[in-house]
Design a protein around this motif. Sequence first.
Motif, PDB file in Angstrom:
ATOM      1  N   LYS A  23       0.863  -1.182   0.000  1.00  0.00           N
ATOM      2  CA  LYS A  23       0.000   0.000   0.000  1.00  0.00           C
ATOM      3  C   LYS A  23       0.885   1.212   0.000  1.00  0.00           C
ATOM      4  O   LYS A  23       1.536   1.522   1.003  1.00  0.00           O
ATOM      5  N   CYS A  24       0.977   1.828  -1.127  1.00  0.00           N
ATOM      6  CA  CYS A  24       1.929   2.928  -1.264  1.00  0.00           C
ATOM      7  C   CYS A  24       1.240   4.266  -1.034  1.00  0.00           C
ATOM      8  O   CYS A  24       0.028   4.392  -1.151  1.00  0.00           O
ATOM      9  N   ALA A  25       2.057   5.247  -0.705  1.00  0.00           N
ATOM     10  CA  ALA A  25       1.545   6.625  -0.566  1.00  0.00           C
ATOM     11  C   ALA A  25       1.196   7.161  -1.926  1.00  0.00           C
ATOM     12  O   ALA A  25       1.361   6.492  -2.948  1.00  0.00           O
ATOM     13  N   LYS A  26       0.801   8.363  -1.971  1.00  0.00           N
ATOM     14  CA  LYS A  26       0.298   8.960  -3.205  1.00  0.00           C
ATOM     15  C   LYS A  26       1.436   9.376  -4.123  1.00  0.00           C
ATOM     16  O   LYS A  26       1.219  10.111  -5.070  1.00  0.00           O
ATOM     17  N   PHE A  27       2.619   8.824  -3.869  1.00  0.00           N
ATOM     18  CA  PHE A  27       3.786   9.123  -4.701  1.00  0.00           C
ATOM     19  C   PHE A  27       4.006  10.615  -4.836  1.00  0.00           C
ATOM     20  O   PHE A  27       4.395  11.102  -5.876  1.00  0.00           O
ATOM     21  N   GLY A  28       3.670  11.373  -3.836  1.00  0.00           N
ATOM     22  CA  GLY A  28       3.822  12.838  -3.922  1.00  0.00           C
ATOM     23  C   GLY A  28       2.677  13.497  -4.619  1.00  0.00           C
ATOM     24  O   GLY A  28       2.724  14.667  -4.937  1.00  0.00           O
ATOM     25  N   CYS A  29       1.591  12.770  -4.919  1.00  0.00           N
ATOM     26  CA  CYS A  29       0.435  13.356  -5.588  1.00  0.00           C
ATOM     27  C   CYS A  29      -0.320  14.262  -4.625  1.00  0.00           C
ATOM     28  O   CYS A  29      -0.415  13.976  -3.440  1.00  0.00           O
ATOM     29  N   LYS A  30      -0.836  15.291  -5.154  1.00  0.00           N
ATOM     30  CA  LYS A  30      -1.661  16.187  -4.372  1.00  0.00           C
ATOM     31  C   LYS A  30      -3.104  15.966  -4.706  1.00  0.00           C
ATOM     32  O   LYS A  30      -3.436  15.395  -5.735  1.00  0.00           O
ATOM     33  N   ASP A  31      -3.936  16.446  -3.788  1.00  0.00           N
ATOM     34  CA  ASP A  31      -5.361  16.233  -4.001  1.00  0.00           C
ATOM     35  C   ASP A  31      -5.940  17.206  -5.022  1.00  0.00           C
ATOM     36  O   ASP A  31      -7.040  17.007  -5.515  1.00  0.00           O
ATOM     37  N   GLN A  53       5.671  22.209 -14.687  1.00  0.00           N
ATOM     38  CA  GLN A  53       4.968  22.711 -13.522  1.00  0.00           C
ATOM     39  C   GLN A  53       5.049  21.720 -12.384  1.00  0.00           C
ATOM     40  O   GLN A  53       5.000  22.094 -11.224  1.00  0.00           O
ATOM     41  N   GLU A  54       5.159  20.353 -12.831  1.00  0.00           N
ATOM     42  CA  GLU A  54       5.228  19.339 -11.778  1.00  0.00           C
ATOM     43  C   GLU A  54       5.962  18.133 -12.339  1.00  0.00           C
ATOM     44  O   GLU A  54       5.717  17.692 -13.459  1.00  0.00           O
ATOM     45  N   VAL A  55       6.858  17.565 -11.611  1.00  0.00           N
ATOM     46  CA  VAL A  55       7.615  16.383 -11.989  1.00  0.00           C
ATOM     47  C   VAL A  55       6.902  15.170 -11.434  1.00  0.00           C
ATOM     48  O   VAL A  55       6.646  15.107 -10.228  1.00  0.00           O
ATOM     49  N   LEU A  56       6.568  14.127 -12.355  1.00  0.00           N
ATOM     50  CA  LEU A  56       5.839  12.925 -11.949  1.00  0.00           C
ATOM     51  C   LEU A  56       6.821  11.780 -11.760  1.00  0.00           C
ATOM     52  O   LEU A  56       7.750  11.585 -12.543  1.00  0.00           O
ATOM     53  N   SER A  57       6.599  11.001 -10.772  1.00  0.00           N
ATOM     54  CA  SER A  57       7.409   9.809 -10.520  1.00  0.00           C
ATOM     55  C   SER A  57       6.981   8.716 -11.500  1.00  0.00           C
ATOM     56  O   SER A  57       5.802   8.579 -11.849  1.00  0.00           O
ATOM     57  N   SER A  58       7.973   7.875 -12.020  1.00  0.00           N
ATOM     58  CA  SER A  58       7.651   6.766 -12.929  1.00  0.00           C
ATOM     59  C   SER A  58       6.758   5.750 -12.249  1.00  0.00           C
ATOM     60  O   SER A  58       6.051   4.982 -12.904  1.00  0.00           O
ATOM     61  N   ASP A  59       6.777   5.732 -10.940  1.00  0.00           N
ATOM     62  CA  ASP A  59       5.888   4.820 -10.225  1.00  0.00           C
ATOM     63  C   ASP A  59       4.453   5.315 -10.268  1.00  0.00           C
ATOM     64  O   ASP A  59       3.525   4.568  -9.943  1.00  0.00           O
ATOM     65  N   THR A  81       3.578  -0.342 -13.917  1.00  0.00           N
ATOM     66  CA  THR A  81       3.967   1.060 -13.716  1.00  0.00           C
ATOM     67  C   THR A  81       5.033   1.414 -14.702  1.00  0.00           C
ATOM     68  O   THR A  81       5.617   0.541 -15.374  1.00  0.00           O
ATOM     69  N   GLY A  82       5.318   2.679 -14.802  1.00  0.00           N
ATOM     70  CA  GLY A  82       6.365   3.110 -15.701  1.00  0.00           C
ATOM     71  C   GLY A  82       7.693   2.507 -15.328  1.00  0.00           C
ATOM     72  O   GLY A  82       8.495   2.150 -16.190  1.00  0.00           O
ATOM     73  N   THR A  83       7.946   2.384 -14.035  1.00  0.00           N
ATOM     74  CA  THR A  83       9.219   1.809 -13.582  1.00  0.00           C
ATOM     75  C   THR A  83       9.296   0.351 -13.986  1.00  0.00           C
ATOM     76  O   THR A  83      10.309  -0.126 -14.512  1.00  0.00           O
ATOM     77  N   GLU A  84       8.221  -0.370 -13.696  1.00  0.00           N
ATOM     78  CA  GLU A  84       8.220  -1.799 -14.060  1.00  0.00           C
ATOM     79  C   GLU A  84       8.344  -1.987 -15.568  1.00  0.00           C
ATOM     80  O   GLU A  84       9.041  -2.891 -16.058  1.00  0.00           O
ATOM     81  N   LEU A  85       7.689  -1.150 -16.337  1.00  0.00           N
ATOM     82  CA  LEU A  85       7.708  -1.264 -17.785  1.00  0.00           C
ATOM     83  C   LEU A  85       9.120  -1.116 -18.301  1.00  0.00           C
ATOM     84  O   LEU A  85       9.592  -1.907 -19.126  1.00  0.00           O
ATOM     85  N   LEU A  86       9.840  -0.089 -17.778  1.00  0.00           N
ATOM     86  CA  LEU A  86      11.203   0.135 -18.233  1.00  0.00           C
ATOM     87  C   LEU A  86      12.124  -0.989 -17.805  1.00  0.00           C
ATOM     88  O   LEU A  86      12.996  -1.428 -18.558  1.00  0.00           O
TER      89      LEU A  86
END
Length: 548
Positions: A23-31, A53-59, A81-86
């Motif tokens: 159960k991961c956090a929101k990866f730095g996502c905002k509401d 404007q905002e940098v997204l994590s590959s996760d 996820t993007g990380t897994e895909l790569l």
Amino acid sequence: MSCNNTNNTCSNCNHNYSSCNNKCAKFGCKDSFLTSPPPCPTPEGCPDPVPCQEVLSSDCIIYNGPDIECNGDVVITSDSTGTELLEDLVEYFCTTYSDVPEILCSEDVVVIADSSVNEALQQVVAYFCTVISGLATVTANNGLTKTVNNIQLGGPLVQNTTLTNSTFALNINSTTVPALTLDKTGTSGATLVVNNTVTSSSAILANSNISGFGTPVVQVTSTNTTGSGTQALGLISNFNSEQISVPLSTIPTLLIQPTSTTAAGTANACGIRVENKGNTLATSGVSIEFANTAVSTGAVLTNRLISKTVINSTPLLTTSQFIIQGKPTGTLNPTDQLTLKSTSQLQLNKYGIGTFTGTPTYNLSTTGTGDIIETTAGLFGTAFRASSPPLSRSFVPQTLANSEITNGVTIQPTSIYQRVNGATVTTMYDVTTGIWTCPQTGKYDINYNVYLTAPTIGFGWGETTYTPTTGVGQFFIGVTNDRTITYCADSAIIMNKQYLAHLYLTGGMQGVDITLGTTLVLKVQNMTGINYVSTVGDYIDWAIRRVG
């Protein structure tokens, strides 16, 4: 794939990884939604590059398309996820397309070991470019045709060509068209030449399971329309042996061997048929010719077998003749020598005109069923004749017994000839006994002739000075078996005052059936009352000949 986000404290922006259940956090996502950057005041005033404007994590990026495969292998799975895909993509290609092992073509090294994929591709291209550049240009001829890269059977032959099949057969299968068609338009040479050299198998073997007339296994048809005639088929063989002691071992140029399981009736199994097609005229026909090579002129026709029509109106009324011709000297073509007519009459074309003469030895006769048989030669083939001056004969008393010719005196004339079947013999007639012995059973003609001169007294036979007991009477002559049978006889009656200077006696019998071994004699009996004295010029002649 491991989950690289171990923050389990967030509860509002959870994601269930495809490879783990963290159960991961929101990866730095905002509401709140992402904001867009403000517009640039002028195009020239916009920064390059445009700052994010905002940098997204590959996760935080999820691939929700279908699984992605490469050569059947699943490289990218859906919901990665993007990380897994790569990571999966890099791992697959690093494993599959890392260093390439050594690759050989036969014994040539095409790809060097531990080459990269790019290097391997370059080495393969270089190798085959070198090999292909050394290849000759592919062409097709001599029965083959090349269209671009397609080579097919068909085209003119440019040289003498031999197919050697050894132990393998060349089979041509067909359904609705002929399996093999040979067309020739030239004016010389053969359409098909088959040479069978030192082999125990057939040079050409043709099989068909179609039955019925008009569907031959092999059909050779000439399409010549010039009207000068065409030879459809020629069969030529070399060094054939002659039929000397074992005919079945003789090698023929052509063998026709029909098979039939039916007993012969009016005809046997048909081995060969020669038909004249298109000629409906009377006396039209067909022939089979025989030729031999002459010393100076080559082939010469020596014999023909001819079958021709006499009447050719309808099949029921058609009559025919079968003719055998032979080559006589002084002619170029054979002439008729024997003809079998449709009436079953046999004609020997060169007989009856005095062409063949000689002393007959045997005759050709027929039985009651028409079979030709050999018989003795009829007239003079088996024959006998004897003639000589008679001996003096005293008269015998006139009695009843003396009137029987069988009681007369046997004459022994001298033999002139004796023949049996044309051959001279000495066993048929015995001149010392006057006995003739039949040499063959058959039909015979018997003839005799007597010429006697009267004694030189007065007026001869019938002289008036003789008393009735001595001057009158009879003179007999006849052929008998010396016992009881008289075959033929004649007599002269001597009467008083009927003067006879000579006695003339002749007679015979024709077509007498006489069996082998039967004996005959010629006898005379003088009851004239006057003794006969042998005189020069007198004779007794006796002849017997077989006539059937």
